[in-house]
Design a protein around this motif. Structure first.
Motif, PDB file in Angstrom:
ATOM      1  N   HIS A 121      34.908  40.004  -2.123  1.00  0.00           N
ATOM      2  CA  HIS A 121      35.793  38.657  -2.897  1.00  0.00           C
ATOM      3  C   HIS A 121      35.705  38.821  -4.701  1.00  0.00           C
ATOM      4  CE1 HIS A 121      35.584  34.696  -5.394  1.00  0.00           C
ATOM      5  NE2 HIS A 121      36.265  34.715  -3.547  1.00  0.00           N
ATOM      6  N   LYS A 156      38.737  34.971   1.796  1.00  0.00           N
ATOM      7  CA  LYS A 156      39.526  33.822   1.135  1.00  0.00           C
ATOM      8  C   LYS A 156      37.885  33.225   0.363  1.00  0.00           C
ATOM      9  CE  LYS A 156      40.812  31.992   5.174  1.00  0.00           C
ATOM     10  NZ  LYS A 156      41.771  30.868   5.507  1.00  0.00           N
ATOM     11  N   LYS A 157      37.098  33.278   1.001  1.00  0.00           N
ATOM     12  CA  LYS A 157      35.583  32.575   0.224  1.00  0.00           C
ATOM     13  C   LYS A 157      34.397  33.126  -0.500  1.00  0.00           C
ATOM     14  CE  LYS A 157      33.365  30.929   4.027  1.00  0.00           C
ATOM     15  NZ  LYS A 157      32.226  29.507   4.679  1.00  0.00           N
ATOM     16  N   THR A 159      31.284  34.238  -0.128  1.00  0.00           N
ATOM     17  CA  THR A 159      29.572  33.631   0.322  1.00  0.00           C
ATOM     18  C   THR A 159      28.572  33.766   0.051  1.00  0.00           C
ATOM     19  OG1 THR A 159      29.834  35.618   1.464  1.00  0.00           O
ATOM     20  CG2 THR A 159      30.812  33.804   2.735  1.00  0.00           C
ATOM     21  N   ALA A 177      35.513  33.387   5.943  1.00  0.00           N
ATOM     22  CA  ALA A 177      35.089  34.119   5.408  1.00  0.00           C
ATOM     23  C   ALA A 177      36.769  35.000   5.127  1.00  0.00           C
ATOM     24  CB  ALA A 177      34.313  34.329   4.869  1.00  0.00           C
TER      25      ALA A 177
END
Length: 226
Positions: A121, A156-157, A159, A177
């Motif tokens: 990320h 995308k996110k 975690t 994710a």
């Protein structure tokens, strides 16, 4: 001017080829145990899929790893991942390549035509300063003569850190994710990670790749936690 010879990262003996990073003696000691060619877990029959994979196969088709999560390889991975010792990248990538070539000679591997690797990320990449897989992927793709797509996968996110989560919590943590950012239909994918523990991360990505039309997915990593 005389130059100091490079030394093996493990035993500190001089190396003839500095970029190898590890001497042939130490390299021979880095051997995985007898394991299933698909999931990488221990088995009595290394040329056959284990009972776990026959009942509940993972989404990927093959898993290639250098050794289990034990010293000395464990310590080298931690230095690369958390201590910014990026000089280790070429040596660790070479260990994966040699392991892959051995498995290839044994006839267990489809030759990939695209290399992808597990993304960080953006917030974690910013804090760490780099993704430890960037250079390793570049070296491997060059040696395998296949393209590498650094932006082929995105996270995308943000975690939670996986280290202290159970297998079930890891799967829940990674749900949704990742995203496939490039066309992979009909392609044989090599997916690079540093350590595979429960397999939740590579399972989630392999599932997405196959859903996007990839022909096959093989996982390449340094360590498999057994």
């Amino acid at each position: 001017m005389l130059t100091m010879p490079a030394a093996c990262w493990l035993c500190r003996m001089p190396l003839t080829l500095a970029h190898h990073g590890i001497c042939s003696y130490c390299q021979r000691a880095l051997k995985p145990p007898c394991c299933c060619p698909r999931c990488g877990l221990s088995t009595f029959y290394p040329n056959e899929e284990c009972g776990r994979c026959q009942r509940h196969p993972p989404s990927w088709q093959r898993l290639v790893f250098v050794a289990d999560w034990q010293p000395p390889l464990k310590e080298l991975v931690k230095k690369l991942k958390f201590s910014q010792q990026t000089a280790l990248s070429v040596m660790l990538a070479r260990l994966i390549l040699l392991t892959w070539l051995t498995a290839r000679r044994e006839g267990r591997l489809q030759r990939p035509d695209l290399l992808l690797y597990v993304p960080l990320h953006r917030s974690r990449a910013w804090r760490r300063g780099y993704n430890q897989l960037d250079d390793m992927a570049r070296y491997l793709a060059h040696w395998l003569a296949i393209p590498c797509a650094p932006g082929g996968l995105s996270r995308k996110k943000r975690t939670r850190v996986q280290h202290f989560l159970s297998a079930r919590a890891r799967r829940r943590n990674l749900r949704g994710a990742f995203k496939v950012e490039i066309e992979v239909k009909g392609r044989h994918i090599a997916l690079l990670d540093d350590v595979v523990t429960t397999g939740s991360t590579v399972e989630e990505i392999a599932r997405l790749l196959l859903r996007a039309g990839a022909a096959s997915v093989q996982v390449l990593c340094l360590c498999r936690t057994l």
